[in-house]
Design a protein around this motif. Structure first.
Motif, PDB file in Angstrom:
ATOM      1  N   VAL A  21       0.883  -1.163   0.000  1.00  0.00           N
ATOM      2  CA  VAL A  21       0.000   0.000   0.000  1.00  0.00           C
ATOM      3  C   VAL A  21       0.918   1.209   0.000  1.00  0.00           C
TER       4      VAL A  21
ATOM      5  N   VAL B 232       0.567   2.692   9.261  1.00  0.00           N
ATOM      6  CA  VAL B 232      -0.339   2.182   8.239  1.00  0.00           C
ATOM      7  C   VAL B 232      -0.680   0.757   8.653  1.00  0.00           C
ATOM      8  N   ARG B 233      -1.965   0.530   8.930  1.00  0.00           N
ATOM      9  CA  ARG B 233      -2.446  -0.806   9.301  1.00  0.00           C
ATOM     10  C   ARG B 233      -3.350  -1.298   8.182  1.00  0.00           C
ATOM     11  N   VAL B 234      -3.097  -2.498   7.724  1.00  0.00           N
ATOM     12  CA  VAL B 234      -3.939  -3.111   6.705  1.00  0.00           C
ATOM     13  C   VAL B 234      -4.426  -4.426   7.296  1.00  0.00           C
TER      14      VAL B 234
ATOM     15  N   SER C  83      -3.979  -8.609  10.688  1.00  0.00           N
ATOM     16  CA  SER C  83      -3.030  -7.749   9.968  1.00  0.00           C
ATOM     17  C   SER C  83      -2.434  -8.494   8.778  1.00  0.00           C
TER      18      SER C  83
ATOM     19  N   THR D 226       0.069  -6.722   7.056  1.00  0.00           N
ATOM     20  CA  THR D 226       1.300  -5.976   6.803  1.00  0.00           C
ATOM     21  C   THR D 226       2.489  -6.911   6.954  1.00  0.00           C
TER      22      THR D 226
ATOM     23  N   GLN E  37       3.848   0.639   2.622  1.00  0.00           N
ATOM     24  CA  GLN E  37       3.714  -0.448   3.584  1.00  0.00           C
ATOM     25  C   GLN E  37       3.684  -1.767   2.815  1.00  0.00           C
TER      26      GLN E  37
ATOM     27  N   TYR F 115     -10.156  -5.535   2.350  1.00  0.00           N
ATOM     28  CA  TYR F 115      -9.073  -5.060   3.195  1.00  0.00           C
ATOM     29  C   TYR F 115      -9.372  -3.639   3.659  1.00  0.00           C
TER      30      TYR F 115
ATOM     31  N   VAL G 295      -7.664  -0.207   5.332  1.00  0.00           N
ATOM     32  CA  VAL G 295      -6.404   0.513   5.547  1.00  0.00           C
ATOM     33  C   VAL G 295      -6.686   1.683   6.478  1.00  0.00           C
TER      34      VAL G 295
ATOM     35  N   TRP H  47      -4.533   4.751   8.227  1.00  0.00           N
ATOM     36  CA  TRP H  47      -3.221   5.389   8.184  1.00  0.00           C
ATOM     37  C   TRP H  47      -3.225   6.680   8.989  1.00  0.00           C
TER      38      TRP H  47
ATOM     39  N   THR I 291      -8.912   6.555   6.520  1.00  0.00           N
ATOM     40  CA  THR I 291      -9.270   5.141   6.450  1.00  0.00           C
ATOM     41  C   THR I 291      -9.923   4.882   5.100  1.00  0.00           C
TER      42      THR I 291
ATOM     43  N   THR J 115     -11.047   1.289   2.229  1.00  0.00           N
ATOM     44  CA  THR J 115     -11.051  -0.145   1.975  1.00  0.00           C
ATOM     45  C   THR J 115     -10.829  -0.393   0.484  1.00  0.00           C
TER      46      THR J 115
END
Length: 186
Positions: free
Chosen positions: A50, A65-67, A74, A76, A89, A101, A103, A105, A118, A120
């Motif tokens: 990402v 950044v969390r996916v 997660s 990532t 990321q 998914y 995301v 950030w 945020t 998707t």
């Protein structure tokens, strides 16, 4: 208007423009300008990363950044990779199965303020979120805010510097205008 007064007025206007003019662009936060994959996109295969691009170079603190997949896991793979005004990321290889998914950030703008968002994206037909799946939206926000707070303790906001500089410039110009009057009294 006598020439001397005109010069003083012009000098005050120039000093004010020099003191306050440079601070105007700095008052705006950086903005997200591009995202890959695009929000709400439908992909045939999961991306390898990402990437988020910003209007300015974000500070190298508190990037988050969390996916996560539809079950809140997660996806990532490793740390963020800052590249100027872009952060990347890396993601695990999730394949081509149907999945949605999310995301989340958050970064610290070049002016020291956190910015976040945020979105998707779907792979295949997507997937409904699993009831009770944890959404780690707050954790990146809290960590980035903490990093911004720590960074801000030693840095003075640019607008404060501009106001102080303007005040000093006006004080100096006032003294310059006052000195000839004091000399005439002597």
């Amino acid at each position: 208007m006598p020439p001397r007064t005109t010069r003083r007025t012009a000098a005050l206007l120039v000093a004010g423009a020099l003191a306050f003019g440079p601070a105007l662009p700095a008052s705006a936060h950086d903005e997200l300008t591009a995202v890959s994959p695009e929000p709400d996109s439908d992909l045939t295969a999961a991306p390898a990363e990402v990437a988020l691009s910003f209007s300015g170079e974000v500070m190298d603190i508190g990037h988050q950044v969390r996916v996560t997949d539809s079950e809140g896991r997660s996806v990532t793979d490793g740390p963020l990779e800052p590249e100027g005004n872009r952060i990347v990321q890396p993601l695990t290889e999730a394949g081509t199965e149907d999945e949605t998914y999310r995301v989340v950030w958050r970064v610290v703008s070049s002016d020291g303020h956190p910015i976040e968002g945020t979105f998707t994206y779907d792979v295949g037909s997507g997937a409904e979120p699993t009831p009770g799946a944890s959404a780690p939206a707050e954790e990146p926000a809290e960590q980035a805010q903490d990093a911004a707070d720590r960074a801000g303790t030693g840095n003075v906001p640019l607008w404060v510097v501009a106001v102080a500089g303007g005040a000093v410039a006006l004080a100096v110009l006032g003294l310059v205008a006052l000195v000839p009057r004091l000399r005439r009294r002597d």
